[in-house]
Design a protein around this motif. Sequence first.
Motif, PDB file in Angstrom:
ATOM      1  N   UNK A 185       4.757  11.647   9.403  1.00 20.50           N
ATOM      2  CA  UNK A 185       4.990  13.076   9.548  1.00 20.50           C
ATOM      3  C   UNK A 185       6.029  13.348  10.615  1.00 20.50           C
ATOM      4  N   UNK A 186       6.235  14.612  10.969  1.00 21.80           N
ATOM      5  CA  UNK A 186       7.260  14.974  11.958  1.00 21.80           C
ATOM      6  C   UNK A 186       6.892  14.513  13.368  1.00 21.80           C
ATOM      7  N   UNK A 187       7.907  14.410  14.193  1.00 18.42           N
ATOM      8  CA  UNK A 187       7.733  13.904  15.550  1.00 18.42           C
ATOM      9  C   UNK A 187       6.751  14.743  16.356  1.00 18.42           C
ATOM     10  N   UNK A 188       6.748  16.059  16.117  1.00 18.29           N
ATOM     11  CA  UNK A 188       5.881  16.954  16.884  1.00 18.29           C
ATOM     12  C   UNK A 188       4.407  16.570  16.765  1.00 18.29           C
ATOM     13  N   UNK A 189       4.024  15.991  15.632  1.00 20.44           N
ATOM     14  CA  UNK A 189       2.620  15.639  15.411  1.00 20.44           C
ATOM     15  C   UNK A 189       2.205  14.371  16.157  1.00 20.44           C
ATOM     16  N   UNK A 190       3.161  13.719  16.823  1.00 19.76           N
ATOM     17  CA  UNK A 190       2.824  12.544  17.619  1.00 19.76           C
ATOM     18  C   UNK A 190       2.229  12.931  18.973  1.00 19.76           C
ATOM     19  N   UNK A 191       2.410  14.177  19.386  1.00 19.11           N
ATOM     20  CA  UNK A 191       1.921  14.606  20.692  1.00 19.11           C
ATOM     21  C   UNK A 191       0.397  14.657  20.727  1.00 19.11           C
ATOM     22  N   UNK A 192      -0.186  14.047  21.748  1.00 15.94           N
ATOM     23  CA  UNK A 192      -1.644  14.055  21.897  1.00 15.94           C
ATOM     24  C   UNK A 192      -2.006  14.491  23.308  1.00 15.94           C
ATOM     25  N   UNK A 193      -3.161  15.130  23.456  1.00 16.03           N
ATOM     26  CA  UNK A 193      -3.627  15.530  24.779  1.00 16.03           C
ATOM     27  C   UNK A 193      -5.111  15.258  24.997  1.00 16.03           C
TER      28      UNK A 193
ATOM     29  N   UNK B 101       0.829  -1.206   0.000  1.00 15.67           N
ATOM     30  CA  UNK B 101       0.000   0.000   0.000  1.00 15.67           C
ATOM     31  C   UNK B 101       0.858   1.249   0.000  1.00 15.67           C
ATOM     32  N   UNK B 102       0.211   2.387   0.134  1.00 17.85           N
ATOM     33  CA  UNK B 102       0.918   3.663   0.036  1.00 17.85           C
ATOM     34  C   UNK B 102       1.278   4.233   1.407  1.00 17.85           C
ATOM     35  N   UNK B 103       2.422   4.909   1.447  1.00 17.56           N
ATOM     36  CA  UNK B 103       2.826   5.714   2.589  1.00 17.56           C
ATOM     37  C   UNK B 103       2.549   7.166   2.226  1.00 17.56           C
ATOM     38  N   UNK B 104       1.730   7.839   3.032  1.00 15.28           N
ATOM     39  CA  UNK B 104       1.303   9.195   2.730  1.00 15.28           C
ATOM     40  C   UNK B 104       1.843  10.183   3.752  1.00 15.28           C
ATOM     41  N   UNK B 105       1.978  11.464   3.325  1.00 10.37           N
ATOM     42  CA  UNK B 105       2.247  12.501   4.309  1.00 10.37           C
ATOM     43  C   UNK B 105       0.913  13.062   4.790  1.00 10.37           C
ATOM     44  N   UNK B 106       0.956  14.054   5.671  1.00  9.30           N
ATOM     45  CA  UNK B 106      -0.279  14.577   6.261  1.00  9.30           C
ATOM     46  C   UNK B 106      -1.143  15.325   5.248  1.00  9.30           C
ATOM     47  N   UNK B 107      -0.578  15.664   4.106  1.00  6.01           N
ATOM     48  CA  UNK B 107      -1.344  16.345   3.057  1.00  6.01           C
ATOM     49  C   UNK B 107      -1.940  15.360   2.062  1.00  6.01           C
ATOM     50  N   UNK B 108      -1.655  14.076   2.249  1.00  5.33           N
ATOM     51  CA  UNK B 108      -2.190  13.060   1.353  1.00  5.33           C
ATOM     52  C   UNK B 108      -1.298  12.734   0.181  1.00  5.33           C
ATOM     53  N   UNK B 109      -0.081  13.300   0.144  1.00  4.61           N
ATOM     54  CA  UNK B 109       0.852  13.016  -0.945  1.00  4.61           C
ATOM     55  C   UNK B 109       1.518  11.654  -0.730  1.00  4.61           C
ATOM     56  N   UNK B 110       1.709  10.908  -1.796  1.00  2.00           N
ATOM     57  CA  UNK B 110       2.341   9.596  -1.713  1.00  2.00           C
ATOM     58  C   UNK B 110       3.854   9.745  -1.636  1.00  2.00           C
TER      59      UNK B 110
END
Length: 385
Positions: free
Chosen positions: A273-281, A219-228
Motif C-alpha cells: 500500500x501507500x507509504x503513509x500506511x507504514x506509519x505506526x504509533x 503467492x499473491x500480492x494484495x492491496x489493503x482491500x484484499x485485491x490481487x
Amino acid sequence: MKVLAAMSGGVDSAVAAARAVDAGHEVVGVHLALSRMPGTLRTGSRGCCTIEDSRDAWRACEKLGIPYYTWDFSERFKDDVVDDFIAEYAAGRTPNPCMRCNERIKFAALLEKALALGFDAVCTGHYAKVVRNDAGDLELHRAADWAKDQSYVLGVLTAEQLEHSMFPLADTPSKDEVRAEAAERGLTVANKPDSHDICFIPDGDTRGWLEERIEMREGEILDTEGNTLGTHPGAHAFTVGQRKGLGIGRPAADGKPRFVLEVRPKDNTVVVGPKALLNVDRITGIRPSWAGLPLAEEATGEWFDCHVQVRAHGDPVPGRARVGTTEDEHGETIPAWHLELEEPLSGVAPGQTAVVYQGTRVLGQSTIDRAVNAQRLLSTADAHA
C-alpha cells in the motif's frame, strides 16, 4: 582485574583492549570463530569474522603484549543466531542478528566461559557506558559520541551481565580519535574499514541467502482491500517497508509507489500500500528484558515516560510504556511491553527490537510482535460499526 578482551579484528576492540591494559588490568585477548567456513578475505567492509579479521586480532594482541586465543563458537553461533534468523524470517518477522549475537554469544556464552575460567569481566569495543547510580546499582547508558552510540544493540544485557561488562570507549568523543589513538600505538588496524551488514551473509544478498534455506512458494500480492495485484516468488523474502522487487505490473491508482505493509507467512501473501500506511504509533513487544534493575512501574503496571528506538542508528521518539501481557499465536498469555509513541515511526516490522530509554539510560528492550497506527485502527473500526 582479570579481563577477557573480545577481539573482533577491528580498530575499536583493539583500542578498547589497549585501554584495559593501560588501566592496569590483566588482559587476555580472544577472537571468536563464528563460522566453520569463513572467507579468506573481507568483501569490502562486510563481515567481522573472516580469517583476515582473526589475523588482525592476533597482530593487535602481539603489539599490546597480551596472550591471544581463538575460541570456536561456530556451533553455538549457528544454533542461536543463524538458525534463529532463518526461523524468524520463516515466521514472517524481521530479526536483528546483532542483538541475538550480543545476547546469546558475546554476553552469554562468552561471558559464561570467561567467568568459569576466573575472569572478572569481558571487555569489548562497543560505544556504550556502564554507570553506577547513587543507590549503587549499575545502569547502561549511551556513549559520549551519539553518532557511534551502540547502546541499542546492548539493550538485551541483564543486570548480572552489566556487572561483568567493560566498555573502555564509552567517553570517547569520536571514532576519529579512536583511529588516531590506534595509529599512535602502532596498531595496523588504525585505518581498517568498519564492518557492517550481516556477518554471515558477506555478499549482502539477504534475499538470495534466504531463498537457499527457506522453501519459497509463489503467492499473491494484495492491496489493503484484499485485491490481487500480482504474484511473488515467496513471502519470506519480503519485509515491512520494502519498496523494490515487488514486481507489480500495473501502477497504483494515484501513481505513487507501493510499499510492503504486511507479510503473512501462513497464507503466503504480501500486503502492499501507500507509504503513509507504514506509519505506526502503537507497539506491542514480547520477550521483554530490563537492562539493569527494573523501574518501580514494573510491579504496578503504570505508564512511564520514555523514548523508543527501533533501529541501531534510528532516531529515538518520545512516548510512554507500560508492562503488561499479550497473547501468543497459541492463545497463551505472555509478558509484554506496550508502547505508545508521540511521533509515528515508519516501516516498523515484527521481529525488530524496540529499545526503551529514559534520557541516556537504556531501560530495556522487547521484540516487536505488533506495530499499528491507532488512528487507522479507529477508522477501520468505525467502517465496520
